[in-house]
Design a protein around this motif. Structure first.
Motif, mmCIF file in Angstrom:
data_model
loop_
_atom_site.group_PDB
_atom_site.id
_atom_site.type_symbol
_atom_site.label_atom_id
_atom_site.label_comp_id
_atom_site.label_asym_id
_atom_site.label_seq_id
_atom_site.Cartn_x
_atom_site.Cartn_y
_atom_site.Cartn_z
ATOM 1 N N LYS A 66 -0.889 -2.959 -4.615
ATOM 2 C CA LYS A 66 -0.194 -3.890 -5.503
ATOM 3 C C LYS A 66 -0.118 -5.255 -4.832
ATOM 4 C CE LYS A 66 4.250 -4.529 -7.914
ATOM 5 N NZ LYS A 66 5.585 -3.915 -8.161
ATOM 6 N N ASN A 97 1.972 -9.513 -11.146
ATOM 7 C CA ASN A 97 1.350 -8.669 -10.128
ATOM 8 C C ASN A 97 0.102 -7.984 -10.671
ATOM 9 O OD1 ASN A 97 1.944 -5.629 -10.828
ATOM 10 N ND2 ASN A 97 3.876 -6.711 -11.219
ATOM 11 N N SER A 104 -2.097 -4.336 -9.875
ATOM 12 C CA SER A 104 -1.989 -3.074 -9.152
ATOM 13 C C SER A 104 -2.974 -2.068 -9.704
ATOM 14 C CB SER A 104 -0.568 -2.512 -9.233
ATOM 15 O OG SER A 104 -0.238 -2.159 -10.559
ATOM 16 N N ASP A 137 -4.592 2.337 -8.775
ATOM 17 C CA ASP A 137 -4.605 3.534 -7.939
ATOM 18 C C ASP A 137 -6.032 3.921 -7.557
ATOM 19 O OD1 ASP A 137 -1.877 3.668 -8.225
ATOM 20 O OD2 ASP A 137 -1.924 5.213 -9.774
ATOM 21 N N GLN A 160 0.867 -1.172 0.000
ATOM 22 C CA GLN A 160 0.000 0.000 0.000
ATOM 23 C C GLN A 160 0.910 1.229 0.000
ATOM 24 O OE1 GLN A 160 -3.428 -0.196 2.952
ATOM 25 N NE2 GLN A 160 -1.935 -1.545 3.939
ATOM 26 N N ARG A 204 -1.923 3.591 -3.901
ATOM 27 C CA ARG A 204 -1.645 2.525 -4.871
ATOM 28 C C ARG A 204 -1.612 1.200 -4.136
ATOM 29 N NH1 ARG A 204 2.069 2.062 -10.093
ATOM 30 N NH2 ARG A 204 0.125 2.986 -10.813
#
Length: 295
Positions: free
Chosen positions: A144, A277, A279, A281, A130, A142
Motif C-alpha cells: 500500500k 492510496n 494498494s 495483494d 508491506q 499486501r
C-alpha cells in the motif's frame, strides 16, 4: 525504542525473516521440506546502493530505471538522485534503501511501515506498508502506498523477490504481451507485442517485461512456486541468472515516467491526489509435487 535487527514469523512448514533496517527486506523464506524458497541473505552489512541479490524487497514509488534520473510531471521537470553505478539513471525507488519499522507483529504475520519525507531521491512524501501473512500454502503480501504530498503524485507499487533457482528449473508465465526492449532491457514505447510462448527462457543475465498476466510459475525439484497478484499488478518483470529467478509483479511498465504524460495511464501509472492510496495483494503459493503428479 530501538528497531529489532531481525523479525521472524512462521506458519506450518513455512517461516520468514525480515530486516526492517535493510529497506524493509524479507531476508529469508524457508519451507521445512523444500528448503530455501528465496536466495537466503548471508550479508552482515547493508550497502543501500549495492543491495544483496537475495531475499525480496519492495518497489515504491517506481520500479526499474528512470532514464537520466529526470522526468516531467504535470508539466514540471523533476531531477532525482541517480544510482552511482548506472551512468546517471535512477533505479527501483528509494523505499528499499530506507529504514522501515514494524507496525504490527503476530506469530504468522507482520506489517512493515515506511514514512518517507520528500528529498533528493523522490520529491513527493508518502507512507508505504508491506503486510505479510504466512499459511501452510505460502505467503500473502499486501502493498500500500499513500500520497502524503500536498499535490498529485505519480505512483507505482511492486515487489522484487529473488527465487532460488538454477537454469535447469522450468519456468513460465501466461502473460500475453511482451515489450520490445532497448539495449538496457527497457521497454521501447508503450505498446507491447503479442506473445504466444509461455516459456521463461533458461538462460542467464536477461530482463524481460510482460503485461496481461495472471500467474508465473517455477518448478524446482519437488517444489512448485506460483506467483499471482491482483489486477492492479498488470505487469511483471522477469530477471534470470544461474542462481535465481526474479518474478516481479509491478503496477506499471518499466520506464513509465519516461513516456509522454498522455501515455502513462495506459501503461499503468496511477496519479494519486493528496491523501489517496494505491494498494494490491500478491500471493506466492509454495507446494510440494508428489511422485507421479504432473508438473
Amino acid at each position: 525504542m530501538p528497531l529489532p535487527d531481525m523479525v521472524e514469523i512462521a506458519s506450518g512448514p513455512i517461516s520468514a525473516r525480515f530486516a526492517p533496517r535493510w529497506g524493509g527486506r524479507l531476508t529469508h523464506l524457508i519451507h521445512a521440506e523444500l528448503g530455501d524458497i528465496l536466495v537466503p541473505t548471508h550479508e552482515t552489512d547493508f550497502d543501500p546502493w549495492n543491495w544483496p541479490k537475495a531475499g525480496a524487497y519492495p518497489l515504491f514509488p517506481y520500479h526499474n530505471r528512470v532514464a537520466g534520473a529526470a522526468f516531467c510531471h504535470l508539466g514540471k521537470g523533476y531531477t532525482i538522485l541517480p544510482h552511482p553505478a548506472l551512468a546517471g539513471d535512477a533505479m527501483h525507488g528509494p523505499a528499499h534503501r530506507r529504514v522501515w519499522r514494524i507496525e504490527e507483529k503476530a506469530t504468522d504475520g507482520a506489517t512493515l511501515r515506511l514514512d518517507y519525507e520528500a528529498d533528493t531521491e523522490w520529491p513527493f512524501s508518502f507512507t508505504a506498508w508491506q503486510t505479510f501473512i504466512l499459511n501452510d500454502q505460502g505467503l500473502s503480501l499486501r502493498l500500500k502506498l499513500l500520497n502524503r504530498a500536498d499535490r498529485p503524485a505519480p505512483a507505482v507499487i511492486g515487489w522484487h523477490p529473488y527465487i532460488q533457482a538454477s537454469l535447469d528449473d522450468k519456468a513460465h508465465t501466461d502473460a500475453t504481451a511482451a515489450y520490445p526492449l532497448d539495449p538496457l532491457s527497457m521497454p521501447i514505447g508503450s505498446v507491447p507485442c503479442h506473445r504466444d510462448d509461455e516459456t521463461i527462457p533458461a538462460s542467464s543475465g536477461y530482463t524481460l517485461h510482460f503485461r496481461n498476466w495472471s500467474k508465473a510459475e517455477l518448478v524446482r525439484g519437488k517444489a512448485k512456486i506460483v506467483i499471482s497478484a491482483d489486477p492492479i499488478f498488470g505487469h511483471i518483470a522477469v530477471h534470470r541468472t544461474e542462481r535465481y529467478l526474479c518474478l516481479e509483479p509491478v503496477s506499471a511498465a518499466a520506464g513509465v515516467l519516461g513516456l509522454p504524460e498522455s501515455e502513462r495511464q495506459a501503461s499503468g501509472l496511477v496519479m494519486l491526489a493528496p491523501g489517496e492510496n494505491l494498494s494490491g495483494d500478491i500471493k506466492m503459493s509454495i507446494t510440494s509435487i508428489k511422485h507421479g503428479e504432473p508438473s
